[in-house]
Write an enzyme that holds these catalytic residues in place. Structure first.
Site, PDB file in Angstrom:
ATOM      1  N   LYS A 117       0.822  -1.562  -0.302  1.00  0.00           N
ATOM      2  CA  LYS A 117       0.019  -0.144  -0.088  1.00  0.00           C
ATOM      3  C   LYS A 117       0.842   1.525   0.301  1.00  0.00           C
ATOM      4  O   LYS A 117       0.368   2.300  -0.772  1.00  0.00           O
ATOM      5  CB  LYS A 117      -0.942   0.251   1.530  1.00  0.00           C
ATOM      6  CG  LYS A 117      -1.578  -1.307   0.870  1.00  0.00           C
ATOM      7  CD  LYS A 117      -3.164  -1.126   2.647  1.00  0.00           C
ATOM      8  CE  LYS A 117      -4.332  -2.058   1.378  1.00  0.00           C
ATOM      9  NZ  LYS A 117      -4.396  -3.514   1.714  1.00  0.00           N
TER      10      LYS A 117
HETATM   11  C1  LIG Z   1      -4.301  -4.087   0.987  1.00  0.00           C
HETATM   12  C2  LIG Z   1      -3.639  -5.811   0.820  1.00  0.00           C
HETATM   13  C3  LIG Z   1      -3.425  -6.742  -0.217  1.00  0.00           C
HETATM   14  C4  LIG Z   1      -5.202  -6.610  -0.764  1.00  0.00           C
HETATM   15  O1  LIG Z   1      -4.870  -5.906  -1.511  1.00  0.00           O
HETATM   16  P1  LIG Z   1      -6.345  -5.339  -2.534  1.00  0.00           P
HETATM   17  O2  LIG Z   1      -5.856  -3.828  -3.377  1.00  0.00           O
HETATM   18  O3  LIG Z   1      -7.604  -4.440  -1.527  1.00  0.00           O
HETATM   19  O4  LIG Z   1      -6.883  -6.096  -3.533  1.00  0.00           O
HETATM   20  C5  LIG Z   1      -3.260  -7.678   0.156  1.00  0.00           C
HETATM   21  N1  LIG Z   1      -2.102  -8.127   1.104  1.00  0.00           N
HETATM   22  C6  LIG Z   1      -2.038  -7.305   1.437  1.00  0.00           C
HETATM   23  C7  LIG Z   1      -0.431  -7.453   2.984  1.00  0.00           C
HETATM   24  C8  LIG Z   1      -2.644  -6.053   2.115  1.00  0.00           C
HETATM   25  O5  LIG Z   1      -1.992  -5.229   2.745  1.00  0.00           O
END
Ligand SMILES: *Cc1c(COP(=O)(O)O)cnc(C)c1O
Length: 514
Positions: free
Chosen positions: A119
């Site tokens: 993120k």
């Molecule tokens: C947010 C997240 C995901 C999922 O991503 P999306 O964009 O919601 O599909 C997968 N792995 C981790 C570690 C995350 O923080």
């Protein structure tokens, strides 16, 4: 540079908004999500032109196709990109690692940002964008009471909160409040959020569940008076700028693998651990721009709405969210999936008519809210299957995959549980390829978090290996040092909206005095 505007997925009219409005408001007034009026198509020779660009140069090229230069000039965009990725520990920003050369398996490590999760790639950029737009709106205004400011309020079960905090720390005219359930997030996640010293960052540990926190945030957003007074904003995964920033690493990793394979015609698939469908949606935009990826593969945990859709054409939530070993993917409904549905409807049901697609999407989303189920026509599901495939991975398979990769790699590579859902999926596809006699496919699996963030699950998988030691093999100095830093936490002893509002107002008053 192109001229680009944005529209809502639920709009039945041709109302266009600017990039700035799409980013600063997040959600459209009609409840829809913002999408670009057009997906830019790259020239045929883009591979030879872009193949050797750095991550930052690629990000700039891609973003300038989605942001009009009249809104953000070329030099300004370059500066935003450079500053956003200067906080990453890896020179390549998102390096590609060979997992198994003989099988053509690669890992795209997205966790080298400040909070060790994917993120950061988006939120480092979003934080700088917010600051950029506010600075421009407030230019020449000295009186603090007259300056436009925003109060970001969010709930987190872990990853989003810390990435938002690190994206917005120290940004002028922005205050951040992150609510999390007391005792229910991992120790490293709590340390990451609560040891940030910037006075505009506030962490609220709420005596309740994640759902309680989320409900309070929703109520605060619905509180008109509070909202008008404090300009409440969100940085959740539906913000268009987050999707945009994530497109870069699909191109970047594709080029890295072409070079590693020494073959510009290599057939490459992406496997993406998915929850809210934000990460993989960026891959869809990359593909529609012209990236010749073979397929995008959705890897879900037991919260499998996306896998069920692809297999049955039914988009429906079932019962309650299941708490799994990959908590950042524990969702009932994938909010960003609405964007994909819009394209599928427009291209397969309304003959390319944008407004009619908005009308259908609006009906579907109302139906989803009331009956929890939408059944897409066969034309839509068939089109989805051209670009996507999927698998569902349970907790047992997640653990087995962490073990298998640890044993099979010479450097005892440790996967985090989210990435393990992706790798388990990749292994299943490789087995299928073998059965079908397919030998030329390469796989890039997206690695979405550093394993140290999910110590409990990683230890559950690996403690049976006598030579394994979490502290030596997984933790690093940076994360270790968090435990010794002072924490700043506001305890909210009851999951109650009024108590949270009061705490926010008291903190804001302190900030404006500081
Ligand atoms: C947010 C997240 C995901 C999922 O991503 P999306 O964009 O919601 O599909 C997968 N792995 C981790 C570690 C995350 O923080």
């Amino acid at each position: 540079m192109s001229s680009q505007s944005y529209r809502s997925t639920r709009s039945a009219a041709d109302q266009a908004v600017s990039f700035e409005e799409a980013v600063m408001t997040g959600l459209a007034r009609d409840g829809g999500l913002f999408i670009p009026s057009q997906i830019p198509k790259l020239p045929e020779d883009f591979i030879s032109k872009w193949k050797d660009l750095s991550f930052q140069e690629l990000a700039y090229e891609i973003m300038s196709h989605y942001i009009s230069s009249s809104e953000i000039s070329g030099p300004e965009l370059k500066d935003l990109v450079d500053r956003s990725y200067s906080t990453f520990r890896a020179k390549d920003v998102t390096p590609v690692k060979v997992l198994d050369e003989s099988k053509g398996l690669y890992l795209l490590e997205l966790f080298h940002g400040p909070t060790y999760a994917f993120k950061d790639v988006a939120l480092q950029f979003v934080g700088n964008l917010f600051e950029f737009f506010l600075k421009r709106r407030n230019a020449g205004i000295e009186d603090p009471a007259k300056r436009e400011n925003i109060t970001v309020v969010g709930a987190t079960s872990g990853d989003t909160g810390s990435a938002a905090i690190y994206g917005l720390r120290g940004k002028k005219d922005v205050s951040v409040f992150i609510l999390y359930p007391t005792g229910r997030i991992s120790p490293i996640q709590e340390q990451q959020m609560t040891t940030v010293e910037d006075p505009n960052v506030h962490t609220l540990s709420v005596n309740g569940t994640f759902d309680n926190c989320q409900d309070i945030v929703k109520m605060i957003f619905g509180d008109k008076e509070f909202n008008e007074k404090h300009h409440v904003a969100a940085v959740n995964s539906i913000n268009w700028a987050r999707i945009l920033a994530q497109i870069t690493y699909y191109f970047y990793s594709y080029f890295q693998v072409l070079k590693a394979e020494n073959n510009d015609a290599a057939k490459i698939r992406f496997v993406v651990p998915s929850g809210n469908f934000g990460d993989i949606l960026a891959g869809y935009y990359a593909k529609k721009m012209g990236l010749p990826a073979d397929k995008l593969i959705i890897a879900t945990n037991e919260n499998d709405i996306l896998d069920r859709f692809l297999k049955t054409g039914r988009y429906e939530s079932s019962g309650d969210v299941k708490a799994t070993f990959s908590p950042a993917m524990d969702i009932l409904i994938s909010s960003n999936f609405e964007r994909l549905l819009w394209y599928l409807v427009r291209d397969n049901m309304t003959n390319g008519d944008d407004a009619k697609a908005g009308e259908t999407l609006n009906e579907w989303m109302v139906q989803l809210k009331t009956t929890h189920s939408v059944v897409a026509p066969e034309s839509v599901t068939a089109a989805a299957r051209v670009d996507f495939d999927s698998e569902r991975v349970d907790d047992e398979a997640t653990i087995q995959t962490i073990k298998a990769v640890y044993s099979a790699t010479p450097d005892n590579y440790v996967l985090d549980p989210h990435t393990a859902v992706g790798i388990a999926t990749t292994f299943r596809f490789v087995a299928k390829d073998k059965q079908e006699g397919v030998t030329d496919l390469k796989y890039i699996t997206l690695s979405t978090a550093h394993p140290a963030k999910f110590s409990e699950v990683v230890n559950k998988a690996l403690l049976s290996f006598p030579e394994y030691c979490f502290d030596d093999d997984v933790l690093n100095d940076d994360l270790r040092s968090l435990a010794t830093k002072e924490k700043r936490i506001l305890l909210i002893d009851e999951a109650c909206k009024e108590k949270v509002k009061k705490a926010i107002e008291e903190e804001l008053a302190k900030e404006s005095k500081a």
